[in-house]
Design a protein around this motif. Sequence first.
Motif, PDB file in Angstrom:
ATOM      1  N   ASN A 109       0.866  -1.168   0.000  1.00  0.00           N
ATOM      2  CA  ASN A 109       0.000   0.000   0.000  1.00  0.00           C
ATOM      3  C   ASN A 109       0.907   1.224   0.000  1.00  0.00           C
ATOM      4  OD1 ASN A 109      -1.736   2.113   0.433  1.00  0.00           O
ATOM      5  ND2 ASN A 109      -2.772   1.220   2.194  1.00  0.00           N
TER       6      ASN A 109
ATOM      7  N   LEU B 194       2.273  -6.383  -9.076  1.00  0.00           N
ATOM      8  CA  LEU B 194       1.177  -6.597  -8.147  1.00  0.00           C
ATOM      9  C   LEU B 194       0.364  -7.809  -8.599  1.00  0.00           C
ATOM     10  CD1 LEU B 194      -0.088  -5.150  -5.657  1.00  0.00           C
ATOM     11  CD2 LEU B 194      -1.648  -4.048  -7.279  1.00  0.00           C
TER      12      LEU B 194
ATOM     13  N   SER C 226      -5.144 -11.751  -6.279  1.00  0.00           N
ATOM     14  CA  SER C 226      -4.693 -10.995  -5.114  1.00  0.00           C
ATOM     15  C   SER C 226      -4.019 -11.961  -4.153  1.00  0.00           C
ATOM     16  CB  SER C 226      -5.853 -10.335  -4.376  1.00  0.00           C
ATOM     17  OG  SER C 226      -6.515  -9.362  -5.152  1.00  0.00           O
TER      18      SER C 226
ATOM     19  N   SER D  21      -1.162  -8.102  -1.011  1.00  0.00           N
ATOM     20  CA  SER D  21      -1.756  -7.064  -1.853  1.00  0.00           C
ATOM     21  C   SER D  21      -3.181  -6.721  -1.458  1.00  0.00           C
ATOM     22  CB  SER D  21      -1.722  -7.489  -3.329  1.00  0.00           C
ATOM     23  OG  SER D  21      -2.538  -8.618  -3.548  1.00  0.00           O
TER      24      SER D  21
ATOM     25  N   THR E 182      -4.193  -3.082  -1.271  1.00  0.00           N
ATOM     26  CA  THR E 182      -4.110  -2.266  -2.477  1.00  0.00           C
ATOM     27  C   THR E 182      -5.503  -1.832  -2.927  1.00  0.00           C
ATOM     28  OG1 THR E 182      -2.125  -3.445  -3.171  1.00  0.00           O
ATOM     29  CG2 THR E 182      -3.316  -2.218  -4.861  1.00  0.00           C
TER      30      THR E 182
ATOM     31  N   ILE F 201      -6.115   0.859  -8.193  1.00  0.00           N
ATOM     32  CA  ILE F 201      -4.732   0.586  -8.603  1.00  0.00           C
ATOM     33  C   ILE F 201      -4.669  -0.680  -9.448  1.00  0.00           C
ATOM     34  CG2 ILE F 201      -2.411   0.072  -7.786  1.00  0.00           C
ATOM     35  CD1 ILE F 201      -3.287   2.964  -7.365  1.00  0.00           C
TER      36      ILE F 201
END
Length: 256
Positions: free
Chosen positions: A99, A194, A197, A201, A204, A208
């Motif tokens: 983040n 990234l 998920s 992450s 995030t 994004i």
Amino acid sequence: MSPTLSEQIVLVTGAGRGLGHAIARAFAAAGARVVVNYRASRAPAEALCAQLGDGRALALQADVTDPAAVAAMLAAARAHFRTPVTTVINNALADFSFNGDARSGAEAIAWEEFDAQFRGSVRGALNTIQAAVPGMREGGFGRVVNIGTNLFQNPVVPYHDYTAAKAALLSLTRTMAADLGPAGITVNMVSGGLLRSTDASAATPEAIFDLIAAGTPLRHVTTPEEFADAVLFFASPWARAVTGQNLVVDGGLVKD
């Protein structure tokens, strides 16, 4: 002839959750026997081994920054499977939240933040490689895959500590490849951006993810399962002549 994936004993560090979980699953699906390493995530690590079944997976606790703990883990794996670990996937990550808004900027970041990441990424990898190499030499075969990042080619987020540690890990990848190649041991890196998920992450923002997807030729953010496919390639016989390389797997966002 290089051993097939089904003939390998694979240690995946930090496999109790996130990307490591996906990598361990992928190796098991290919028939490998898997050591699921965890530091604190005992319950999900043991649950994963139960799901993989048939005694082909073993959950072992070790903090990879502790060389004695890593040596004990390799010894326990060898005793359980009655053969040395052939393949090491250095995935374990020091505590980190992806983040950017929560990370320290250039004027505020402390050396202690760098130190934590270097210990997790570089010292952890060094410990596992050094513990595994004697068994690899014994068998005349070894595969090491280090997990990197595309951020040192494309530093769009100020993860100074994390990115610096992964860049150092790439250097270690290449020097270890040169040193260990004569023993039949390859050392490579797979670098992602990234992932959509993982636990890391989860913080995030959705915007994004959408921005990254729009910037890739595939219009897609890479998943842990897709990333794991590339890790398996480096362990497979098809990569037997590949070492010291860094493969970026991010949907084409970054050109290495």
